[in-house]
Design a protein around this motif. Structure first.
Motif, PDB file in Angstrom:
ATOM      1  N   GLY A  41      -0.174  -2.713 -31.152  1.00  0.00           N
ATOM      2  CA  GLY A  41      -1.743  -2.194 -30.968  1.00  0.00           C
ATOM      3  C   GLY A  41      -1.814  -2.488 -29.804  1.00  0.00           C
ATOM      4  N   TRP A  42      -1.591  -3.004 -28.355  1.00  0.00           N
ATOM      5  CA  TRP A  42      -1.701  -2.949 -27.230  1.00  0.00           C
ATOM      6  C   TRP A  42      -0.763  -1.393 -26.808  1.00  0.00           C
ATOM      7  CZ3 TRP A  42       2.739  -2.108 -22.903  1.00  0.00           C
ATOM      8  CH2 TRP A  42       1.853  -2.361 -21.467  1.00  0.00           C
ATOM      9  N   LEU A  43       0.236  -1.677 -27.267  1.00  0.00           N
ATOM     10  CA  LEU A  43       1.123   0.822 -26.585  1.00  0.00           C
ATOM     11  C   LEU A  43       0.090   1.013 -27.380  1.00  0.00           C
ATOM     12  CD1 LEU A  43       4.998  -0.411 -27.753  1.00  0.00           C
ATOM     13  CD2 LEU A  43       3.598   0.020 -25.277  1.00  0.00           C
ATOM     14  N   GLY A  44      -0.206   1.006 -28.646  1.00  0.00           N
ATOM     15  CA  GLY A  44      -1.044   2.360 -28.579  1.00  0.00           C
ATOM     16  C   GLY A  44      -2.660   2.465 -28.051  1.00  0.00           C
ATOM     17  N   ASP A  45      -3.242   1.159 -27.867  1.00  0.00           N
ATOM     18  CA  ASP A  45      -4.236   1.828 -26.717  1.00  0.00           C
ATOM     19  C   ASP A  45      -4.342   1.812 -25.915  1.00  0.00           C
ATOM     20  OD1 ASP A  45      -6.547   0.717 -28.648  1.00  0.00           O
ATOM     21  OD2 ASP A  45      -6.316  -1.641 -28.071  1.00  0.00           O
ATOM     22  N   TYR A  46      -2.678   1.749 -24.971  1.00  0.00           N
ATOM     23  CA  TYR A  46      -1.994   1.996 -23.655  1.00  0.00           C
ATOM     24  C   TYR A  46      -2.284   3.579 -23.829  1.00  0.00           C
ATOM     25  CZ  TYR A  46       0.364   3.179 -18.943  1.00  0.00           C
ATOM     26  OH  TYR A  46       0.807   2.821 -18.369  1.00  0.00           O
ATOM     27  N   LYS A  49      -5.417   5.632 -24.984  1.00  0.00           N
ATOM     28  CA  LYS A  49      -6.712   5.708 -24.295  1.00  0.00           C
ATOM     29  C   LYS A  49      -7.646   4.606 -25.680  1.00  0.00           C
ATOM     30  CE  LYS A  49      -4.679   6.766 -20.422  1.00  0.00           C
ATOM     31  NZ  LYS A  49      -3.811   6.515 -20.044  1.00  0.00           N
ATOM     32  N   THR A  50      -7.723   4.059 -26.374  1.00  0.00           N
ATOM     33  CA  THR A  50      -8.513   3.448 -26.856  1.00  0.00           C
ATOM     34  C   THR A  50      -8.426   1.521 -26.139  1.00  0.00           C
ATOM     35  OG1 THR A  50      -7.065   2.313 -28.818  1.00  0.00           O
ATOM     36  CG2 THR A  50      -8.127   4.916 -29.090  1.00  0.00           C
ATOM     37  N   ASN A  51      -9.945   1.059 -27.133  1.00  0.00           N
ATOM     38  CA  ASN A  51      -9.592  -0.001 -26.518  1.00  0.00           C
ATOM     39  C   ASN A  51      -9.441  -0.685 -28.281  1.00  0.00           C
ATOM     40  OD1 ASN A  51     -12.201   0.319 -27.466  1.00  0.00           O
ATOM     41  ND2 ASN A  51     -13.127  -0.570 -25.762  1.00  0.00           N
ATOM     42  N   TRP A  52      -9.366  -0.560 -29.994  1.00  0.00           N
ATOM     43  CA  TRP A  52      -9.810  -1.233 -30.470  1.00  0.00           C
ATOM     44  C   TRP A  52      -8.716  -1.877 -31.445  1.00  0.00           C
ATOM     45  CZ3 TRP A  52      -8.659   1.822 -34.779  1.00  0.00           C
ATOM     46  CH2 TRP A  52      -8.050   2.731 -34.431  1.00  0.00           C
ATOM     47  N   LEU A  53      -6.777  -1.129 -30.085  1.00  0.00           N
ATOM     48  CA  LEU A  53      -5.768  -0.784 -31.691  1.00  0.00           C
ATOM     49  C   LEU A  53      -5.425  -2.977 -31.481  1.00  0.00           C
ATOM     50  CD1 LEU A  53      -4.239   2.270 -31.905  1.00  0.00           C
ATOM     51  CD2 LEU A  53      -5.588   1.321 -33.253  1.00  0.00           C
ATOM     52  N   LEU A  54      -5.406  -2.856 -30.494  1.00  0.00           N
ATOM     53  CA  LEU A  54      -4.998  -4.601 -30.019  1.00  0.00           C
ATOM     54  C   LEU A  54      -5.519  -5.386 -30.503  1.00  0.00           C
ATOM     55  CD1 LEU A  54      -3.107  -7.035 -28.110  1.00  0.00           C
ATOM     56  CD2 LEU A  54      -4.769  -5.941 -26.404  1.00  0.00           C
ATOM     57  N   PRO A  55      -6.814  -5.679 -31.152  1.00  0.00           N
ATOM     58  CA  PRO A  55      -8.133  -6.486 -32.027  1.00  0.00           C
ATOM     59  C   PRO A  55      -7.030  -5.961 -33.249  1.00  0.00           C
ATOM     60  CG  PRO A  55      -9.124  -6.188 -30.257  1.00  0.00           C
ATOM     61  CD  PRO A  55      -8.140  -5.278 -30.428  1.00  0.00           C
TER      62      PRO A  55
END
Length: 77
Positions: A41-46, A49-55
């Protein structure tokens, strides 16, 4: 010269005679799920450029971990 046969209560099972390692195995499943799917999720956010994949990754990782723990220890046999 003969050895005494082991009774079923003294033979170690897959996780030791008392099952003391079961808690550590369950904890490692939870941590591995959170780290792996949280990392995805963190890699996907990075990269996206999103902020919802980590949670979402953390929740999915915890869910899979609980599923594996129930599948392994929930049968009762």
């Amino acid at each position: 010269m003969g050895t005494t046969p082991k009774t079923p209560d003294t033979q170690p099972g897959p996780s030791g005679p008392d099952g003391k390692e079961d808690g550590m195995v369950a904890l490692s499943y939870i941590l591995a799920g959170l780290i792996f799917y949280g990392g995805l999720g963190w890699l996907g956010d990075y990269f996206l450029k999103t902020n919802w994949l980590l949670p979402i990754g953390l929740i999915v990782g915890l869910g899979f971990s609980v599923y594996l723990i129930i599948k392994r220890y929930g049968s009762g046999t």
